[in-house]
Design an enzyme around this catalytic site. Structure first.
Site, short mmCIF file in Angstrom:
data_model
loop_
_atom_site.label_atom_id
_atom_site.label_comp_id
_atom_site.label_asym_id
_atom_site.label_seq_id
_atom_site.Cartn_x
_atom_site.Cartn_y
_atom_site.Cartn_z
N ASP A 296 -7.82 52.93 -73.34
CA ASP A 296 -7.26 53.93 -74.25
C ASP A 296 -8.43 54.83 -74.67
OD1 ASP A 296 -4.56 53.75 -76.67
OD2 ASP A 296 -5.70 55.44 -75.92
C1 GLC Z 1 -4.20 58.02 -77.64
C2 GLC Z 1 -3.13 56.95 -77.60
C3 GLC Z 1 -2.57 56.71 -76.23
C4 GLC Z 1 -2.57 58.01 -75.47
C5 GLC Z 1 -4.02 58.38 -75.21
C6 GLC Z 1 -4.15 59.70 -74.45
O1 GLC Z 1 -5.20 57.63 -78.51
O2 GLC Z 1 -3.42 55.69 -78.17
O3 GLC Z 1 -1.24 56.18 -76.40
O4 GLC Z 1 -1.87 57.88 -74.24
O5 GLC Z 1 -4.78 58.43 -76.40
O6 GLC Z 1 -3.69 60.74 -75.22
#
Ligand code: GLC
Length: 749
Positions: A296
């Site tokens: 993430d």
């Molecule tokens: C964010 C979220 C995740 C998302 C990613 C890209 O922090 O936790 O769900 O897909 O970053 O935007």
């Protein structure tokens, strides 16, 4: 076109294989399988790559279209593209923009490896559907798949190859802001939704123009954050992990999902992004996942803040050695992997395995055949917000609406002389698309007021805002009260703003914000036919509302076509059929609250002192999981089973009559729950084991059938073996998790 593709053909030719059409992964037909032809191409390409280029494939950067996390560095990346140091970009939007960036990556780098563009297409790309929790409330897997399909068509037309969805985190705590993004509290139901969404996004073939890679996130147990506080500690038993939080991920895997995203949270002391047991050992080895795992946003670096990695070098080691293949906007792999390999901490084989998985998905997506897949501005213009997509959105949104209460107010008559439409969300567009709303824009949203105006083109419609969503200002109350006084009926639209649910948007109190409650109560005091339309990203504590007002419609954050879908229901053009995917607590004190509670040694009895209960609140939720009313009534009878007992290898047939005893045609979600009366491990008092949404005309009946096998009755025993045990069971069938119509049966050795 050929000129653009020439470098690719050269690169592919370099890998010494014919550029024949690959047998593509048939999605939905099972786990994402390895394809020999693709592997040969991957092997050949790998053999040409330098250490830096391999590391580059693991590096994912956010564009400056918009950010969805704390940007760690300025987004200057064209030079990195030319050096082949970027494998994926996110937040690069539009056919033209993705073409521009892909052209640099493909035509100006040494090996011309295409980027995979990812984006958070969570509930629509441009045509915005209800938030996923709302969509889940439709209990209509076809509708949910169709919604994801439309999202994929629009996103792929705008140059996206990959969505960071479905979010399949089970959630039992409505304080957590991200409940809006998932399918609620139940693993069986969440698994069905996960399957439908993966199939919708990935289509029948990954290489199809309108297919995009899906991403099962956030692996794992992110929704179990203590106190509902986002990113907070997760500490749960292994059995709860396996019985509650893992099943939807396994379902997504079995549906063919090609990527996973590791979660921010620690799980029992180990951050999942550095958790080898979960990512490598369970997901990749035991489950046999052949796609790739993305971290993430910055979750690799965050292991330092968790106190699990001493520095970036160690963080990179922990993530890589745990099986996290790509670094989402963290730039840790870019900075540390070369040294980790040179120091022998990470082997070349480990690095190659990560690169292989990423290249495998890119090949299966057809990006080496056409890296400009989706970069078609004409198609983009035709498909985004196209009328068919808007119609589908209206259909799905109608199905998502849940009738919570109705004492002879709804449906409203089209002949009504006058109607007051009041409240801070009555004439609102921007809030209705919720968070994670992709490229959706409020200006395309149909407000509730507009939807009602469309139903009553000549009606007397009196509008007043009454108050803001937040704040103590009641200056607008008089206008709203006066509007209501003049009208034959009152529609009050209240709730949360878009930015009150979603990532990093947890709430400690779940009341209607501001002075909205006061507005509703003052309007209600006029004793007119009144319906409250609630728009929210999570269950709210609205017991006061249930006690006071005659009708309540749960509309979630309904998306682009929200106002029309709500008006369809208010005026009876669609008979509401939604059911709650999450329990609604009476108060925050009851949280975490969910239907599949354990019995305990002193099952709750309000009237008995020494039982498991509160002295200042009932134990029961305001509205249970699976609850939702209709304009008609459904009666259940003649519940029967094929035998009073089954052996381990036999199937129990369960059937029941469902009669539409009201005056409206309608849909009912028939739900089957089971209880294992005695187990070597205590079992919940109910577990959802089947559901069917059926349409029944007024006055008619349907015979609904389910099958149960010993596998449906299995659980993790004291040794964590997944087995069914002989013994007595109860089954219950009805229109929500409180269903009382039941029968007993035995499972024999
Ligand atoms: C964010 C979220 C995740 C998302 C990613 C890209 O922090 O936790 O769900 O897909 O970053 O935007």
């Amino acid at each position: 076109m050929l000129k653009r593709l020439l470098p690719i053909l050269i690169a592919v030719a370099l890998v010494g294989c014919k550029n024949q059409q690959l047998k593509q992964t048939e999605v939905g037909s099972g786990k994402f399988a390895v394809n020999k032809q693709v592997e040969a191409k991957v092997d050949s390409l790998l053999s040409l790559m330098t250490l830096e280029e391999k590391i580059g494939q693991l590096n994912q950067l956010s564009g400056n279209g918009e950010v969805t996390g704390p940007i760690s560095f300025p987004a200057e990346y064209m030079e990195a593209l030319r050096k082949g140091l970027v494998g994926s970009m996110l937040n690069i939007n539009g056919a033209a923009y993705t073409y521009k960036v892909q052209k640099v990556a493909v035509e100006e780098s040494r090996l011309h490896i295409p980027l995979i563009f990812g984006y958070d297409v969570i509930h629509g790309y441009k045509t915005i559907f209800p938030i996923p929790l709302g969509e889940a409330a439709s209990w209509d897997m076809e509708a949910i798949e169709k919604s994801a399909r439309v999202a994929a068509i629009e996103a792929s037309a705008a140059g996206q190859h990959w969505t960071f969805a479905p979010m399949v985190d089970i959630a039992r705590d409505p304080r957590w802001g991200r409940v809006m993004e998932g399918a609620g509290e139940d693993p069986f139901f969440g698994s069905a939704v996960a399957r439908a969404r993966v199939k919708g996004f990935q289509g029948s073939k990954l290489s199809d123009t309108s297919s995009i890679a899906a991403c099962a996130k956030h692996f794992v147990a992110y929704g179990a954050a203590q106190a509902g506080r986002d990113y907070n500690t997760v500490d749960i038993s292994e059995r709860t992990l396996y019985e509650v939080y893992l099943p939807p991920f396994k379902s997504a895997l079995d549906a063919g999902v090609v990527t996973f995203m590791s979660s921010f949270n620690e799980l029992n002391g180990i951050p999942v992004t550095g958790n080898k047991a979960m990512v490598n050992d369970l997901l990749k080895e035991k489950w046999g996942f052949n796609g790739f795992v993305d971290s993430d946003w910055g979750s690799i670096r965050e292991m330092i803040y968790h106190g699990y990695a001493a520095n970036e070098y160690e963080a990179g080691y922990l993530a890589m050695s745990s099986g996290v293949d790509m670094d989402l906007e963290g730039r840790i792999y870019l900075a540390q992997l070369k040294k980790l390999v040179e120091d022998g901490r990470i082997t070349v084989e480990q690095l190659d395995e990560a690169v292989r998985r990423i290249l495998r998905v890119k090949f299966e997506l057809g990006l080496f055949d056409n890296p400009y897949k989706g970069c078609d501005s004409i198609r983009e213009k035709e498909l985004l917000l196209n009328p068919r997509h808007l119609e589908i959105a209206r259909e799905v949104t109608r199905k998502s609406l849940v009738l919570l209460k109705n004492e002879n107010v709804l449906p409203l008559s089209r002949n009504i002389r006058s109607i007051a439409v009041v409240g801070p969300l009555a004439d609102n567009q921007d809030e209705l698309i919720g968070t994670w709303s992709g490229r959706g824009e409020g200006k395309h949203v149909v407000s509730v007021l507009s939807g009602i105006r469309e139903k009553l083109p000549n009606g007397n419609i009196y509008y007043a805002k009454g108050c803001e969503i937040v704040g103590e200002n009641k200056a607008g109350f008089d206008e709203a009260i006066n509007a209501a006084r003049k009208a034959d009926a009152v529609v009050v639209v209240v709730g949360e703003s878009a930015m009150m649910s979603g990532e990093a948007l947890s709430r400690a109190f779940l009341d209607l914000p501001g002075v909205q409650k006061d507005l509703v109560m003052e309007l209600n005091a006029l004793h007119k036919p009144l319906v409250v339309v609630v728009m929210n990203g999570r269950p709210l504590t609205i017991e006061w509302m249930d006690k006071a007002v005659p009708a309540i419609l749960e509309a979630w954050l309904p998306g682009t076509m929200g106002g029309l879908a709500i008006a369809d229901v208010l005026f009876g053009d669609y008979n509401p059929s939604g059911k709650l995917p999450m329990s609604f607590p009476r108060n925050v004190g009851q949280i975490p609250i969910f239907y599949y509670q354990k019995s305990t040694g002193r099952p709750p009895r309000q009237e008995e002192r020494y039982t498991s209960k509160y002295i200042d609140s009932p134990v029961s939720p305001l509205y249970p999981f699976g609850y939702g009313l209709s304009y008609t009534t459904f009666e259940y009878s003649n519940l029967s089973i094929s035998s009073p007992s089954i052996k381990m290898d036999e199937t129990l047939k369960v059937s029941v009559d469902v009669r539409n005893s009201g005056k409206y045609d309608g849909e009912e979600v028939v739900q089957l729950y089971v209880r294992d009366m005695v187990g070597s491990v205590t079992r919940p008092i109910r577990e959802l084991k089947g559901f069917k949404k059926i349409f029944i005309k007024s006055g008619e009946s349907a015979r609904v059938e389910f099958s149960l096998t010993s596998n449906d009755l299995a659980f993790y025993n004291q040794n964590m073996e997944y087995i069914a045990e002989p013994g007595d069971f109860m089954l219950f069938i009805g229109g929500n998790s409180d269903a009382s119509l039941g029968l007993g049966f035995r499972l024999e050795e």
